[in-house]
Scaffold this motif. Structure first.
Motif, PDB file in Angstrom:
ATOM      1  N   ILE A 280       2.461   4.759 -17.718  1.00 53.13           N
ATOM      2  CA  ILE A 280       1.449   5.149 -16.725  1.00 53.13           C
ATOM      3  C   ILE A 280       1.650   4.454 -15.386  1.00 53.13           C
ATOM      4  CG2 ILE A 280      -1.016   4.950 -16.172  1.00 53.13           C
ATOM      5  CD1 ILE A 280      -1.617   5.545 -19.099  1.00 53.13           C
ATOM      6  N   GLU A 281       1.959   3.168 -15.408  1.00 57.26           N
ATOM      7  CA  GLU A 281       1.982   2.386 -14.162  1.00 57.26           C
ATOM      8  C   GLU A 281       2.916   2.953 -13.094  1.00 57.26           C
ATOM      9  OE1 GLU A 281       2.634  -1.695 -15.054  1.00 57.26           O
ATOM     10  OE2 GLU A 281       0.561  -2.035 -15.704  1.00 57.26           O
ATOM     11  N   PRO A 282       4.181   3.295 -13.411  1.00 58.42           N
ATOM     12  CA  PRO A 282       5.046   3.851 -12.357  1.00 58.42           C
ATOM     13  C   PRO A 282       4.575   5.210 -11.846  1.00 58.42           C
ATOM     14  CG  PRO A 282       6.141   3.944 -14.487  1.00 58.42           C
ATOM     15  CD  PRO A 282       4.922   3.106 -14.672  1.00 58.42           C
ATOM     16  N   VAL A 283       3.933   5.983 -12.717  1.00 58.95           N
ATOM     17  CA  VAL A 283       3.425   7.286 -12.290  1.00 58.95           C
ATOM     18  C   VAL A 283       2.276   7.104 -11.304  1.00 58.95           C
ATOM     19  CG1 VAL A 283       2.387   9.452 -13.057  1.00 58.95           C
ATOM     20  CG2 VAL A 283       4.144   8.348 -14.463  1.00 58.95           C
ATOM     21  N   LEU A 284       1.381   6.181 -11.608  1.00 55.85           N
ATOM     22  CA  LEU A 284       0.252   5.931 -10.713  1.00 55.85           C
ATOM     23  C   LEU A 284       0.721   5.395  -9.365  1.00 55.85           C
ATOM     24  CD1 LEU A 284      -2.336   4.336 -13.173  1.00 55.85           C
ATOM     25  CD2 LEU A 284      -2.442   6.590 -12.118  1.00 55.85           C
ATOM     26  N   THR A 285       1.810   4.644  -9.367  1.00 48.21           N
ATOM     27  CA  THR A 285       2.356   4.143  -8.103  1.00 48.21           C
ATOM     28  C   THR A 285       2.778   5.301  -7.202  1.00 48.21           C
ATOM     29  OG1 THR A 285       3.148   2.137  -9.213  1.00 48.21           O
ATOM     30  CG2 THR A 285       4.123   2.665  -7.063  1.00 48.21           C
ATOM     31  N   CYS A 286       3.299   6.339  -7.815  1.00 42.43           N
ATOM     32  CA  CYS A 286       3.731   7.506  -7.043  1.00 42.43           C
ATOM     33  C   CYS A 286       2.558   8.301  -6.477  1.00 42.43           C
ATOM     34  CB  CYS A 286       4.596   8.421  -7.915  1.00 42.43           C
ATOM     35  SG  CYS A 286       6.192   7.687  -8.353  1.00 42.43           S
ATOM     36  N   PHE A 287       1.344   8.040  -6.942  1.00 47.87           N
ATOM     37  CA  PHE A 287       0.163   8.709  -6.374  1.00 47.87           C
ATOM     38  C   PHE A 287      -0.001   8.361  -4.891  1.00 47.87           C
ATOM     39  CE2 PHE A 287      -2.774   9.664 -10.250  1.00 47.87           C
ATOM     40  CZ  PHE A 287      -1.795  10.512 -10.739  1.00 47.87           C
ATOM     41  N   ASN A 288       0.565   7.217  -4.486  1.00 44.85           N
ATOM     42  CA  ASN A 288       0.419   6.774  -3.103  1.00 44.85           C
ATOM     43  C   ASN A 288       1.606   7.174  -2.233  1.00 44.85           C
ATOM     44  OD1 ASN A 288      -2.038   5.376  -3.723  1.00 44.85           O
ATOM     45  ND2 ASN A 288      -0.819   3.712  -4.605  1.00 44.85           N
ATOM     46  N   ASP A 289       2.510   7.975  -2.787  1.00 45.01           N
ATOM     47  CA  ASP A 289       3.708   8.368  -2.036  1.00 45.01           C
ATOM     48  C   ASP A 289       3.340   9.239  -0.846  1.00 45.01           C
ATOM     49  OD1 ASP A 289       6.353   9.919  -1.493  1.00 45.01           O
ATOM     50  OD2 ASP A 289       6.913   8.328  -2.901  1.00 45.01           O
ATOM     51  N   ALA A 290       4.110   9.097   0.227  1.00 47.32           N
ATOM     52  CA  ALA A 290       3.845   9.874   1.432  1.00 47.32           C
ATOM     53  C   ALA A 290       4.209  11.344   1.264  1.00 47.32           C
ATOM     54  CB  ALA A 290       4.618   9.282   2.606  1.00 47.32           C
TER      55      ALA A 290
ATOM     56  N   ASN B  62      -9.743   2.941 -16.567  1.00 44.37           N
ATOM     57  CA  ASN B  62     -10.114   2.497 -15.219  1.00 44.37           C
ATOM     58  C   ASN B  62      -9.006   2.743 -14.202  1.00 44.37           C
ATOM     59  OD1 ASN B  62     -12.543   1.714 -16.248  1.00 44.37           O
ATOM     60  ND2 ASN B  62     -12.416  -0.408 -15.570  1.00 44.37           N
ATOM     61  N   VAL B  63      -7.742   2.470 -14.597  1.00 40.80           N
ATOM     62  CA  VAL B  63      -6.648   2.687 -13.648  1.00 40.80           C
ATOM     63  C   VAL B  63      -6.416   4.178 -13.429  1.00 40.80           C
ATOM     64  CG1 VAL B  63      -5.507   0.493 -14.086  1.00 40.80           C
ATOM     65  CG2 VAL B  63      -4.945   2.466 -15.522  1.00 40.80           C
ATOM     66  N   LEU B  64      -6.620   4.968 -14.489  1.00 43.72           N
ATOM     67  CA  LEU B  64      -6.494   6.418 -14.343  1.00 43.72           C
ATOM     68  C   LEU B  64      -7.587   6.963 -13.422  1.00 43.72           C
ATOM     69  CD1 LEU B  64      -5.740   7.430 -18.055  1.00 43.72           C
ATOM     70  CD2 LEU B  64      -4.113   7.311 -16.163  1.00 43.72           C
ATOM     71  N   PHE B  65      -8.817   6.484 -13.626  1.00 41.47           N
ATOM     72  CA  PHE B  65      -9.943   6.933 -12.808  1.00 41.47           C
ATOM     73  C   PHE B  65      -9.738   6.536 -11.349  1.00 41.47           C
ATOM     74  CE2 PHE B  65     -14.087   6.425 -10.852  1.00 41.47           C
ATOM     75  CZ  PHE B  65     -14.758   7.574 -11.251  1.00 41.47           C
ATOM     76  N   ASP B  66      -9.250   5.325 -11.142  1.00 42.56           N
ATOM     77  CA  ASP B  66      -9.017   4.849  -9.786  1.00 42.56           C
ATOM     78  C   ASP B  66      -7.982   5.717  -9.071  1.00 42.56           C
ATOM     79  OD1 ASP B  66      -9.353   2.901  -7.660  1.00 42.56           O
ATOM     80  OD2 ASP B  66      -7.327   2.257  -8.157  1.00 42.56           O
ATOM     81  N   GLY B  67      -6.907   6.052  -9.786  1.00 42.07           N
ATOM     82  CA  GLY B  67      -5.885   6.908  -9.194  1.00 42.07           C
ATOM     83  C   GLY B  67      -6.391   8.301  -8.912  1.00 42.07           C
ATOM     84  N   LEU B  68      -7.151   8.853  -9.855  1.00 42.44           N
ATOM     85  CA  LEU B  68      -7.686  10.205  -9.679  1.00 42.44           C
ATOM     86  C   LEU B  68      -8.696  10.274  -8.537  1.00 42.44           C
ATOM     87  CD1 LEU B  68      -8.188  11.584 -13.296  1.00 42.44           C
ATOM     88  CD2 LEU B  68      -6.757  12.548 -11.498  1.00 42.44           C
ATOM     89  N   SER B  69      -9.482   9.211  -8.359  1.00 41.78           N
ATOM     90  CA  SER B  69     -10.485   9.218  -7.287  1.00 41.78           C
ATOM     91  C   SER B  69      -9.819   9.289  -5.920  1.00 41.78           C
ATOM     92  CB  SER B  69     -11.363   7.965  -7.381  1.00 41.78           C
ATOM     93  OG  SER B  69     -10.608   6.800  -7.114  1.00 41.78           O
ATOM     94  N   LYS B  70      -8.602   8.747  -5.825  1.00 43.51           N
ATOM     95  CA  LYS B  70      -7.866   8.827  -4.564  1.00 43.51           C
ATOM     96  C   LYS B  70      -7.287  10.221  -4.356  1.00 43.51           C
ATOM     97  CE  LYS B  70      -6.687   3.923  -4.821  1.00 43.51           C
ATOM     98  NZ  LYS B  70      -5.597   2.937  -5.042  1.00 43.51           N
ATOM     99  N   LEU B  71      -6.751  10.807  -5.444  1.00 44.46           N
ATOM    100  CA  LEU B  71      -6.169  12.142  -5.325  1.00 44.46           C
ATOM    101  C   LEU B  71      -7.219  13.217  -5.089  1.00 44.46           C
ATOM    102  CD1 LEU B  71      -3.321  12.293  -7.999  1.00 44.46           C
ATOM    103  CD2 LEU B  71      -3.165  11.810  -5.563  1.00 44.46           C
ATOM    104  N   ALA B  72      -8.483  12.922  -5.494  1.00 45.66           N
ATOM    105  CA  ALA B  72      -9.550  13.911  -5.282  1.00 45.66           C
ATOM    106  C   ALA B  72      -9.760  14.187  -3.803  1.00 45.66           C
ATOM    107  CB  ALA B  72     -10.848  13.413  -5.915  1.00 45.66           C
ATOM    108  N   ALA B  73      -9.418  13.227  -2.970  1.00 40.97           N
ATOM    109  CA  ALA B  73      -9.569  13.399  -1.520  1.00 40.97           C
ATOM    110  C   ALA B  73      -8.236  13.712  -0.842  1.00 40.97           C
ATOM    111  CB  ALA B  73     -10.174  12.132  -0.923  1.00 40.97           C
ATOM    112  N   ASP B  74      -7.221  14.071  -1.624  1.00 39.87           N
ATOM    113  CA  ASP B  74      -5.898  14.357  -1.060  1.00 39.87           C
ATOM    114  C   ASP B  74      -5.950  15.584  -0.148  1.00 39.87           C
ATOM    115  OD1 ASP B  74      -2.841  13.409  -1.996  1.00 39.87           O
ATOM    116  OD2 ASP B  74      -2.969  15.380  -1.024  1.00 39.87           O
ATOM    117  N   PRO B  75      -5.304  15.517   1.019  1.00 43.76           N
ATOM    118  CA  PRO B  75      -5.352  16.657   1.944  1.00 43.76           C
ATOM    119  C   PRO B  75      -4.530  17.857   1.488  1.00 43.76           C
ATOM    120  CG  PRO B  75      -3.946  14.916   2.816  1.00 43.76           C
ATOM    121  CD  PRO B  75      -4.593  14.357   1.605  1.00 43.76           C
ATOM    122  N   ASP B  76      -3.569  17.626   0.603  1.00 43.07           N
ATOM    123  CA  ASP B  76      -2.715  18.736   0.153  1.00 43.07           C
ATOM    124  C   ASP B  76      -3.415  19.527  -0.952  1.00 43.07           C
ATOM    125  OD1 ASP B  76      -0.419  19.810  -1.805  1.00 43.07           O
ATOM    126  OD2 ASP B  76       0.380  19.674   0.256  1.00 43.07           O
ATOM    127  N   PRO B  77      -3.587  20.833  -0.808  1.00 44.65           N
ATOM    128  CA  PRO B  77      -4.304  21.626  -1.811  1.00 44.65           C
ATOM    129  C   PRO B  77      -3.608  21.652  -3.167  1.00 44.65           C
ATOM    130  CG  PRO B  77      -3.299  23.047  -0.157  1.00 44.65           C
ATOM    131  CD  PRO B  77      -3.158  21.662   0.336  1.00 44.65           C
TER     132      PRO B  77
END
Length: 755
Positions: A95-105, A133-148
C-alpha cells in the motif's frame, strides 16, 4: 534505470516491459509477475515474495521515471492478485508506495495508482482495515482532485472501502476519530462531500456507535452545513438529522454537556440554516438533558435572547428560540436558591467542569457557565472525554446569567421582545432564587430604573413587575440599611402601613391578569423606599417621562404594590423636595391619579371612611384663597376641579348635597368655589348644580318634625339657601343680558379668561 542492474527474480523481459511507455506491454509484464508470485506462494517462499514486492516498490513505483512508476504500480497490483488471501501479510509493503503516487504531479499516474490500490483492496478485503486511516487520508485528498478521471477512480475505490467497512465488525472507530476530526475542517467542497458520505456510512453500521464521538465532529458538521453547494448542505442536513434522531432514541448515552458550547457558537452564526439547525438542537438538548444544561445558561441566553426580536423573515428561528428560552426558564427551581447544595442531575452522565470543556479553549466569553454576552467565539474542539456513570451535581451560575441579562437590557439597540424576555427572566429569578438574586440587586437597580423610559408600554409593565418584586420580597429585608439618599431622606419603615387582608393592595386581584403570583408577602422591604426616592428623582430629572408616562407608571405600581404605602412614601419624600415646582407637579399628578384612576378605588374608599372634617378643611382653605393672587393658572385649576366634581367618580359627593343638614361645609365650600370663578362656563356649571340643592326643611319628614326638640328647631341653619339661589339667578340673568349686547369679540374674550 540501470539496465545492467540485477532485478532477480524478475527476468530482463519483465523489467523491460514494466518500463515500456505502452500500457499493453506493461500489462503483459504484470501477468508474468502474477504467475511468478503464484509459484512462490505455492512454494511458501516468503523471502522471494518480499523481494519481488520490494523491487517493484523501490525500483519502479518510487522511480524518477514516469513509465517505471506506472510499471511498478501495475506490478504491485499483480502481486496482490497472486497472493490472494495471503496479501494481508504484505499489505504495508503493497500500500505505501501506491499511496505515495497519489501525490504525483502526473494525473495519469495518479489514476493508475487508484487502479492499483483498488485491486489491492479488492483482494485483501477486511485485511486492509488496520491500514484504514492511511487509505482514508489518501482518498480524502483524491476526492478533491481536479482531474475527472482521477476523481472517478477514487470514487470506485471509495465505494469498495465503504462496502468493506459496512460488512466488517473490526473497524477501529477510536483510532479513526482523530483523523476524521482533522479532515472535517477541510474547505474543499469535494473533500467535504467525501467526509459527509463516510459519516453517513459509519452512522448506518449497527456495530459502530458514532454517537459516542459526536462531540468531536459536531462543530465541523455545522461548518460544512454552511457550504455554498446545495448538495453538500443537503447531505449535511441529513447527517445531522440522523444524529438528532439517535439522540432522541438514546438520550442517556449522549454527552449533552460536551456539545452545549458548540451549539451556543452556531446559534449565533449569520447563516440562517446553521442558526436554525443549531437552535433546534439546543431545544432538544434542553428538553432531553434538563438540568445538565443549567451550567451553560449564560451562553444559551446569549445565543437565544437576540433571536426573540427577529421579524417574520426569520420566524422559524424566532419560534424555536422562544421554546428554548421557555424550556430553560423552567429548569430554574426554588432549590437553586439553597447555598452550596447543588442538585444532582437525573441524567447518568459526566458533568464536565465548564473550565475543562470547550470554554477552556474559548475563554469565559464563549458562552460557558460564567460567560458574558460577548459572541466572539472560536471554533476549537475539546478533547474527547469518556462518559461516567456517576451522577454529577449541577449548580446554577447566577453571576453569568445576570451579567448576560444586564448586558442585553443595557443595550438600547436590542429589540423589544428581547427586552421583555430579559425582564421576564429577572422576575422569574427573583421569584425562584430571591436570596441569591438580591446579591445582584444593586447592580441591576440603575438599569431597571432607566428602562422605565422605554418606548414600549409592555416593556415598562414588565420592568415594573421586577421593581415591585424587588421592593416587596422578604429576601430584600436588611437590618443595617443606612440612609438611602442622605440623612434628610431617611424614613422609618414603621411609618409605612403593612397591608392587611381587608386592606391589601390589588396584587392578586383579577385586574392583574397575566402576572405570575408572587410568593412574597405584600409587605414593603428595605428597597421600597429606595425605589420611591429614585423614581421621583427620575421624574424630576426627566420631566417628559413624568408628563407622558408618570401617571401610567404610578397606576401600575398601585396594582403591584400597596397603594397607600406608595402615596404615603411619596408624600413624605415630597415634603423634603426643594424644587417646589416639581413638587407641585407631582402633587397634582398624584391627586389626579387618586381621584380618577380605577386602580385607586380601594384607597379612595378608605379615605371616604375617614372620620375627619374634610369639608370643613376644604372650606377653610378656600377662605385662604382670598389672600392669594388669583392668576390664570389658579383659575384653570379651579375650573378643572369643577369639571372633576361632575365626573362619575364624585357621584357620592353630589349625593351628599341632599343631606344639607349634615354637610353644611360642603355646600359652603362649593359656594366658595363659585365666588372665586369669573362669569364662565365653569361658573354656570357649578351654579346649576347648586341650584339643585334642596331646602333642608322640605326634606324633613313629618315624624322628624314632631320628634325634633324646639331647641333644635331654633338652632336650624341660619343660611337661607333659597334666597342665595335667587340672588345668583338674578346675577346670571343680568349677565346673560349683557352678553347678548356684546359682540362676538366679547364672547371670545370671555372664553379666553376661562381658559
Amino acid at each position: 534505470m540501470n539496465p545492467e542492474k540485477d532485478f532477480a527474480p524478475l527476468t530482463p523481459n519483465i523489467v523491460r516491459a514494466l518500463n515500456d511507455k505502452l500500457y499493453e506491454k506493461r500489462k503483459v509484464a504484470a501477468l508474468e509477475i502474477e504467475k511468478l508470485v503464484r509459484e512462490f506462494v505455492a512454494q511458501n517462499n516468503t523471502v522471494q515474495i518480499k523481494h519481488v514486492i520490494q523491487t517493484l516498490s523501490q525500483e519502479f513505483a518510487l522511480s524518477q521515471h514516469p513509465h517505471s512508476r506506472k510499471g511498478g504500480l501495475i506490478g504491485l497490483a499483480a502481486c496482490s492478485i497472486a497472493l490472494g488471501k495471503d496479501s494481508g501479510l504484505y499489505l504495508k509493503e503493497l500500500i505505501e508506495p501506491v499511496l505515495t503516487c497519489f501525490n504525483d504531479a502526473d494525473s495519469r499516474l495518479r489514476y493508475y495508482a487508484c487502479e492499483a490500490l483498488y485491486n489491492i483492496v479488492k483482494v485483501a478485503r477486511g485485511a486492509v482495515l488496520p491500514h484504514f486511516n492511511v487509505l482514508f487520508d489518501g482518498l480524502s485528498k483524491l476526492a478533491a482532485d481536479p482531474d475527472p478521471n482521477v476523481k472517478s477512480g477514487s470514487e470506485l475505490l471509495d465505494r469498495l472501502l465503504k462496502d468493506i467497512v459496512t460488512e466488517s465488525n473490526k473497524f477501529d472507530l477510536v483510532g479513526f476519530i482523530p483523523l476524521l476530526r482533522e479532515r472535517i475542517y477541510s474547505n474543499n467542497q469535494y473533500a467535504r462531500q467525501f467526509i459527509i458520505s463516510w459519516i453517513l456510512v459509519l452512522e448506518s453500521v449497527p456495530d459502530i456507535n458514532l454517537l459516542d464521538y459526536l462531540p468531536e465532529i459536531l462543530d465541523g458538521l455545522f461548518q460544512i452545513l454552511g457550504d455554498n453547494g446545495k448538495e453538500i448542505r443537503k447531505m449535511c442536513e441529513v447527517v445531522l438529522g440522523e444524529f438528532l434522531k439517535e439522540i432522541k432514541k438514546n438520550p442517556s448515552s449522549v454527552k449533552f454537556a460536551e456539545m452545549a458550547n458548540i451549539l451556543v457558537i452556531h446559534c449565533q452564526t449569520a447563516d440562517d440554516l446553521i442558526q436554525l439547525t443549531a437552535m433546534c438542537w439546543m431545544r432538544e438538548f434542553i428538553q432531553l438533558a434538563g438540568r445538565v444544561m443549567l451550567p451553560y445558561s449564560s451562553g444559551i441566553l446569549t445565543a437565544v435572547l437576540p433571536c426573540l426580536a427577529y421579524d417574520d423573515r426569520k420566524k422559524s428561528i424566532k419560534e424555536v428560540a422562544n421554546v428554548c428560552n421557555q424550556s430553560l426558564m423552567k429548569l430554574v427551581t426554588p432549590e437553586d436558591d439553597e447555598p452550596d447544595e447543588p442538585k444532582p442531575v437525573v441524567q447518568k452522565q459526566a458533568e464536565p467542569n465548564p473550565d475543562d470543556s470547550l470554554a477552556k479553549q474559548e475563554g469565559t466569553a464563549s458562552g460557558g457557565p460564567d460567560g458574558s454576552c460577548d459572541s466572539n467565539f472560536s471554533s476549537g474542539i475539546s478533547v474527547f472525554t469518556p462518559a461516567s456513570t456517576e451522577r454529577a451535581p449541577v449548580t446554577l451560575h447566577l453571576d453569568g446569567i445576570v451579567q448576560v441579562l444586564n448586558c442585553h437590557l443595557s443595550d438600547m439597540a436590542i429589540g423589544m421582545m428581547t427586552r421583555i424576555a430579559v425582564l421576564k427572566w429577572l422576575y422569574h429569578l427573583y421569584i425562584k432564587t430571591p436570596r441569591k438574586m438580591f446579591r445582584h440587586t444593586d447592580s441591576l437597580f440603575p438599569i431597571l430604573l432607566q428602562t422605565l423610559s422605554d418606548e414600549s408600554d409592555e416593556v415598562i409593565l414588565k420592568d415594573l413587575e421586577v421593581l415591585a418584586e424587588i421592593a416587596s420580597s422578604p429576601a430584600g429585608q436588611t437590618d443595617d440599611l443606612g440612609p438611602l439618599d442622605g440623612p434628610e431622606l431617611r424614613v422609618s419603615h414603621s411609618e409605612l402601613q403593612v397591608p392587611t387582608p381587608g386592606r391589601a393592595g390589588l396584587l392578586n386581584t383579577p385586574g392583574t391578569k397575566g402576572l405570575e403570583c408572587s410568593p412574597s408577602t405584600p409587605t414593603m422591604n428595605s428597597y421600597f423606599y429606595k425605589f420611591m426616592i429614585n423614581l421621583l428623582k427620575r421624574f424630576s430629572s426627566e420631566r417628559k417621562l413624568l408628563e407622558v408616562r408618570g401617571a401610567f407608571i404610578i397606576r401600575q405600581l398601585c396594582l403591584l404594590l400597596n397603594a397607600e404605602n406608595i402615596f404615603h412614601s411619596m408624600a413624605d419624600i415630597l415634603l423634603r423636595e426643594e424644587d417646589l415646582k416639581f413638587a407641585s407637579t407631582m402633587v397634582h399628578t398624584l391627586n389626579t391619579i387618586l381621584l380618577t384612576s380605577t386602580e385607586l378605588f380601594q384607597l379612595r374608599n378608605q379615605l371616604k371612611d375617614l372620620k375627619t372634617p374634610n369639608y370643613r378643611h376644604a372650606y377653610d382653605l378656600i377662605q385662604k384663597f382670598g389672600d392669594l393672587e388669583v392668576t390664570v393658572d389658579f383659575l384653570t385649576e379651579v375650573d378643572k376641579l369643577v369639571q372633576l366634581i361632575e365626573c362619575p367618580i364624585f357621584t357620592y359627593l353630589r349625593l351628599q348635597l341632599l343631606d344639607v343638614k349634615n354637610n353644611p361645609y360642603l355646600i359652603k365650600a362649593l359656594y366658595g368655589l363659585l365666588m372665586l370663578l369669573p362669569q364662565s362656563s365653569a361658573f354656570q356649571l357649578l351654579s346649576h348644580r347648586l341650584q339643585c340643592v334642596p331646602n333642608p326643611e322640605l326634606l324633613q319628614t313629618e315624624d322628624g318634625l314632631k320628634a325634633a326638640p324646639k331647641s333644635q328647631k331654633a338652632d336650624a341653619p341660619s343660611i337661607d339657601y333659597a334666597e342665595l339661589l335667587q340672588h345668583f339667578e338674578r346675577v346670571q340673568k343680568k349677565h346673560l343680558e349683557v352678553r347678548h349686547q356684546r359682540s362676538g369679540r366679547g364672547d371670545h374674550l370671555d372664553r379666553r379668561v376661562v381658559l
